[in-house]
Write a protein that holds these residues in place. Structure first.
Motif, PDB file in Angstrom:
ATOM      1  N   MET A 107       0.717  -1.363   0.064  1.00  0.00           N
ATOM      2  CA  MET A 107      -0.094   0.187  -0.196  1.00  0.00           C
ATOM      3  C   MET A 107       0.794   1.191  -0.213  1.00  0.00           C
ATOM      4  N   ALA A 108       0.414   2.312  -0.866  1.00  0.00           N
ATOM      5  CA  ALA A 108       1.337   3.572  -1.115  1.00  0.00           C
ATOM      6  C   ALA A 108       1.084   4.262   0.572  1.00  0.00           C
ATOM      7  N   GLN A 109       2.337   4.778   0.714  1.00  0.00           N
ATOM      8  CA  GLN A 109       2.353   5.851   1.955  1.00  0.00           C
ATOM      9  C   GLN A 109       1.027   7.119   1.943  1.00  0.00           C
ATOM     10  N   LEU A 110       0.374   7.104   2.812  1.00  0.00           N
ATOM     11  CA  LEU A 110      -0.553   8.096   2.738  1.00  0.00           C
ATOM     12  C   LEU A 110       0.277   9.417   2.957  1.00  0.00           C
ATOM     13  N   ARG A 111      -0.189  10.418   2.143  1.00  0.00           N
ATOM     14  CA  ARG A 111       0.415  11.806   1.978  1.00  0.00           C
ATOM     15  C   ARG A 111      -0.769  12.928   2.611  1.00  0.00           C
TER      16      ARG A 111
END
Length: 495
Positions: free
Chosen positions: A1-5
């Motif tokens: 999962m992509a890192q939340l920005r």
């Protein structure tokens, strides 16, 4: 999962300054938006976040900051603002809503104020409610968290309770002292804010959040007195004491400016109790449970006693205070500027001298003519300024952006330079700076400079009216700082 920005607005404020490092701990990529990024130079987490310069009132400054962001935290509110603050708040909220929608932001999280649904709200609670409505109707999924009195070291609400109770064995209050309040510990507010980044959100809406206790405001002060080891306070309720008068009184007795004091009092005009517990369905309480009011007070006092106050209500610049940095010396050509410059050698090494310089202000004092400083502080309070009672966040260390009585740390090069910018009421801009230079292994030199840029004739008259005191104040300050450093150096050598 992509890192939340995530993007945090208000990162130089009380809540934002605590939220940013906790979002980092949660594994998020954090960007912060600040009108004055220089204030974040010395915070421990500065190198771990992206810092964007921007102003919510300037829509063009928001585009780059909002780009490629998943969650925006809206944590800006002008509690101490002028009468026209409601329009400014509305414009800022509309700018954020538009920027978030244009950038394709996935969620907005807003910290608003707890209030009854059907009531005549104070201007500040009404404004917060309006901001929440603008955001929830923006087309961007929005979670509004509505909190009441926030209890934590350095919070405006706690500092008002602390100073009123500490200083007044007998106090007169408006009728709101008997209203019901559901306070919440700042650690629990942060728990909900961090979880809000990924909590289920079926639709945009507001959620009430509060601690486990529902008590009257008068009881809050009595419980504080008990925990602080003070006698119970006598509280006299005066129906004729208006918010304006009460705000003026709070401005004189506590560090809270009268405009902010009035806003806090007006927000207590109605009961502030959680009306629904729907937040439990999307964000469970902390694993150890919500913090009781008693425990929140104990924790706040412990942090104050240990000098571990992370942020304070004064972290944000007061409305109307000068915000421009000191112009560089070459730019003074053709401008009126008054200076008082002095230097003196010190019988202590540069490191020891710097320790004394960095500890100036607050409970440590200003090393010169205490009565004059006290009088100037009281005059500033009477004029609606911040006065001397803000103190300092940490008794030994200063960071860029820290409040320091009626000054603010504008620039610090630890070990060599400290520059303060005045936030007192004055017809011009004022700065005070010290430079520490090593001479040899056992001695150093202190260079001190006071700078004043007058505004019009009033500014010039102001400078010349206080000129006779400069010899006493600034010469005494120079002598006493270097003397204190010499004594400290001798003490260290003997030890």
């Amino acid at each position: 999962m992509a890192q939340l920005r995530v993007l945090v607005t208000g990162a130089t404020g009380y809540i934002g300054g605590r939220l940013a490092p906790r979002l980092l701990e949660a594994g998020y990529h954090v960007r912060v938006l600040a009108r004055s990024p220089e204030k974040l130079t010395d915070v421990p987490w500065a190198s771990d976040v992206d810092i964007a310069r921007g102003d919510l009132s300037d829509p063009e400054s928001l585009s780059a900051a909002f780009a490629d962001v998943d969650v925006v935290y809206y944590l800006v509110h002008s509690m101490g603002g002028p009468d026209e603050f409601e329009e400014a708040e509305r414009v800022s909220a509309e700018n954020v809503a538009r920027a978030a929608h244009t950038a394709g932001v996935g969620r907005i999280v807003y910290l608003g104020g707890l209030h009854p649904e059907s009531a005549d709200l104070s201007p500040h609670l009404r404004s917060r409610t309006e901001v929440g409505k603008i955001l929830t109707e923006s087309g961007v999924p929005t979670m509004v968290l509505q909190a009441g009195v926030v209890i934590g070291s350095g919070s405006a609400s706690f500092e008002m309770i602390r100073h009123l109770t500490n200083r007044l064995p007998v106090m007169t209050t408006p009728r709101w002292v008997n209203n019901k309040i559901q306070p919440i510990a700042v650690r629990d507010v942060l728990h909900y804010l961090v979880a809000a980044a990924e909590a289920p959100l079926p639709r945009s809406r507001a959620y009430d959040i509060g601690g486990p206790d529902v008590i009257r405001y008068g009881e809050m002060m009595q419980i504080y007195a008990e925990i602080a080891g003070l006698r119970q306070r006598r509280i006299l309720v005066l129906p004729v004491l208006t918010p304006k008068l009460a705000g003026l009184w709070i401005g004189l007795v506590t560090p809270i400016p009268r405009s902010l004091g009035r806003a806090l009092i007006e927000s207590l005009h109605n009961d502030a109790v959680v009306g629904e517990h729907d937040i439990d369905d999307v964000v469970p309480p902390p694993a150890a449970g919500l913090t009781s009011y008693r425990d929140a007070v104990r924790l706040a006092l412990r942090r104050i006693d240990n000098g571990e106050v992370e942020t304070t209500w004064a972290s944000a610049s007061p409305v109307g205070a000068p915000s421009d940095p000191l112009p560089s010396d070459p730019d003074w050509a053709g401008e009126v500027v008054y200076t008082d410059e002095r230097s003196k050698e010190c019988a202590a090494d540069a490191h020891t001298l710097w320790i004394v310089v960095e500890s100036i202000g607050g409970e440590n004092g200003w090393y010169s003519f205490p009565l004059a400083w006290s009088v100037r502080g009281w005059l500033d309070r009477i004029a609606g300024g911040v006065g001397l009672t803000r103190g300092r966040r940490n008794p030994k260390q200063l960071n860029t952006g820290d409040p320091l009585d009626f000054w603010r740390v504008e620039h610090i090069e630890r070990g060599s330079l400290l520059r303060l910018r005045a936030e007192m009421r004055a017809p011009g801009g004022a700065w005070l700076e010290w430079r520490v230079r090593p001479v040899d292994q056992d001695s150093s030199r202190l260079e001190q400079r006071a700078i004043f840029f007058p505004k019009g004739l009033a500014g010039r008259l102001y400078w010349y009216s206080i000129l006779p005191f400069h010899g006493i104040i600034f010469r005494g300050m120079m002598e006493n700082i270097t003397g204190a450093a010499a004594r400290l150096g001798h003490t260290v050598q003997r030890g």
